[in-house]
Scaffold this active site. Structure first.
Site, short mmCIF file in Angstrom:
data_model
loop_
_atom_site.label_atom_id
_atom_site.label_comp_id
_atom_site.label_asym_id
_atom_site.label_seq_id
_atom_site.Cartn_x
_atom_site.Cartn_y
_atom_site.Cartn_z
CG ASP A 118 147.73 47.15 63.09
OD1 ASP A 118 147.82 46.15 62.36
OD2 ASP A 118 148.50 47.37 64.04
CG ASP A 134 146.99 39.75 67.09
OD1 ASP A 134 146.93 39.71 65.84
OD2 ASP A 134 148.06 39.78 67.72
CD GLU A 141 151.08 41.66 62.70
OE1 GLU A 141 151.91 42.22 61.97
OE2 GLU A 141 150.50 42.24 63.66
CG HIS A 148 146.99 41.12 62.33
ND1 HIS A 148 146.67 41.79 63.49
CD2 HIS A 148 147.67 42.01 61.55
CE1 HIS A 148 147.14 43.02 63.42
NE2 HIS A 148 147.74 43.19 62.26
#
Length: 507
Positions: free
Chosen positions: A184, A153, A218, A151
């Site tokens: 992340d 974002d 996400e 992802h």
């Protein structure tokens, strides 16, 4: 008289004798049972090595493309990662997403991965304005495709939180790149696309086709990005062999007593429920307050929830597999306990619940404002609050995800495992459960096997950087991420897995 006296003595002794005999039988039986349990547990401790599985099996021989990264490439790929981190693709809420940054990120991807976006093998689509779906065509259409997810974002971060470097600076310190999204999930995202870029540049044509999905929301549930990708794939009748998303990592020194590092591959994730508690009372003037105010009633309800945690269920879910796969890497007596969770799960559960970071593995956890649980916990909340004046409403939620397969016929799990062991031969592999949620949960109708893993190394304290301050990844680890996906693409090109381990012992 003497005869009667003897008779009385004999009759008094009879019942006592029977009781003593009965107690002796019970005692001996209990001792035999304990001995049998000990023997069974000892044999299991000596024989259990569920981690071996396919390590001796005869894998299909293939001539994989190798990758030797030179200094120029290394400098370029690290510069690309840093640039990705500097673009503040923050999701504050479902309604507040930095769309300007997402558009900038789109242009960035097209610029740094020109081969991916221009190859005749790759079909790219923009989904829901800011998410991306890539289809890489395979030479053998009969082989079922798979999907890699990442992802774009990230969660909010400000320097005033206590960061050692500004969170969107991608500053390099002591061999680490600091910044929101390094683990992340921009590290995985960039690693996947960089690996594909290098492979296509080397003339790679996959046998097994695959998809790459990049969601843009996400961190705020993926309702627009991932779910739009799912709808598109459903319309086209796509069924996937497996899905691989972020989730668990390689833990080094994190699990007390474990010999060496362990790579945990997530095979499920916990459900989640947002529950609203409210109290309405008859309005009145503050100068004449009731004996119990609405705030007091609500506070008491919250206190009861905090003081009465959900039931401990350790040993009844996939967490049992985690410890059984790791058992042979513990020393006695922990090895004995881990190998026999059928006997010791209540004991281990009590130990794990003492720490907040492991308590989440043994029960549904409760936090004020958010209940990380499945929808079925509503009844438990009603029972714990036990106050009809408190209105309990389910705002949104979903049950825990199905458990993906891990046996020797589980293509996704075994390919991921092989790819990890090829790169890190000394690492122990084990299935695990994600206590957070990922975009992959939206894809459960497209496959029965969803795995959550990236080979990011976590040492003690690193887990707190996830959604916390000083998120970072080492330059070496990012290169390992790239190599993992580079090898994974090629390992997936085999047509089938080897025969089960049991038939390969002769090798």
């Amino acid at each position: 008289m003497e005869f009667r006296s003897n008779q009385t003595a004999m009759t008094n002794t009879g019942p006592k004798f029977k009781i003593l005999k009965f107690l002796k039988i019970i005692s001996v039986s209990f001792g035999v049972l304990l001995l049998v349990l000990f023997i069974v547990a000892a044999l299991r401790t000596l024989s259990l090595d569920v981690n071996a599985e396919l390590q001796l099996a005869r894998w299909e021989k293939r001539s994989n493309i190798s990758l030797a990264i030179d200094d120029r490439q290394r400098e370029e790929l690290l510069a690309n990662l840093k640039e990705a981190v500097r673009i503040p693709t923050v999701s504050f809420s479902e309604q507040d997403i930095n769309t300007t940054a997402l558009l900038e990120f789109d242009g960035f991807l097209r610029r740094v991965f020109p081969t991916v976006f221009s190859s005749s093998l790759v079909r790219h689509e923009l989904v829901a304005d800011y998410s991306h779906l890539f289809w890489v065509q395979g030479s053998q259409p009969d082989l079922a495709p798979y999907l890699l997810l990442a992802h774009i974002d990230v969660v909010p971060a400000t320097e005033s939180d206590g960061w050692e470097a500004p969170p969107f600076s991608a500053q390099e310190m002591d061999g680490f790149i600091y910044g929101r999204g390094t683990i992340d999930d921009k590290g995985s995202l960039m690693g996947i696309l960089q690996a594909l870029e290098y492979l296509l540049m080397k003339g790679y044509v996959p046998r097994r086709g695959f998809y790459i999905g990049l969601g843009h929301d996400e961190e705020v549930s993926g309702h627009k990005g991932a779910m739009s990708i799912v709808r598109l794939m459903k319309q086209r009748g796509v069924q996937l062999l497996f899905v691989l998303d972020e989730g668990l990592a390689i833990l080094d020194g994190v699990i007390s007593g474990l010999e060496g590092p362990a790579a945990l591959i997530g095979i499920s994730e916990k459900g989640s429920a947002t529950v609203k508690l409210s109290v309405s009372t008859v309005p009145g003037h503050s100068s004449m307050p009731p004996s119990e105010s609405s705030i007091g009633i609500l506070a008491a309800a919250v206190k009861r929830l905090e003081e009465n945690p959900m039931p401990r269920l350790f040993g009844y879910g996939p967490e049992r597999k985690t410890f059984e796969h790791l058992a042979h890497k513990f020393s006695l007596p922990l090895k004995f306990i881990m190998s026999n969770l059928w006997l010791f799960s209540p004991l281990l559960g009590r130990v794990l619940e003492r720490k907040p970071d492991t308590n989440a593995f043994v029960r549904t956890t409760t936090a004020v404002t958010m209940f990380n649980a499945g929808i079925k916990v509503i009844d438990q909340i009603h029972s714990t609050v036990a106050d009809q004046r408190v209105k309990i409403e389910l705002v949104e939620g979903f049950d825990p995800l199905p458990i993906s397969s891990t046996d020797e016929k589980a293509f996704g799990f075994q390919i991921i495992k092989k790819t990890v062991l090829d790169l890190f031969p000394s690492v122990t592999i084990a299935p695990g459960i994600c206590i957070g949620n990922t975009d992959s949960r939206h894809f459960k109708d497209l496959t029965s096997d969803i795995y959550r893993f990236a080979p990011v190394w976590f040492k003690p304290g690193d887990a707190q950087r996830f959604h916390g301050i000083n998120e970072r990844i080492s330059k070496k680890n990012y290169e390992e991420l790239l190599m993992f996906y580079f090898n994974l693409f090629q390992n997936c090109d085999i047509q089938r897995l080897p025969e089960p381990h049991s038939s390969a012992h002769e090798l």
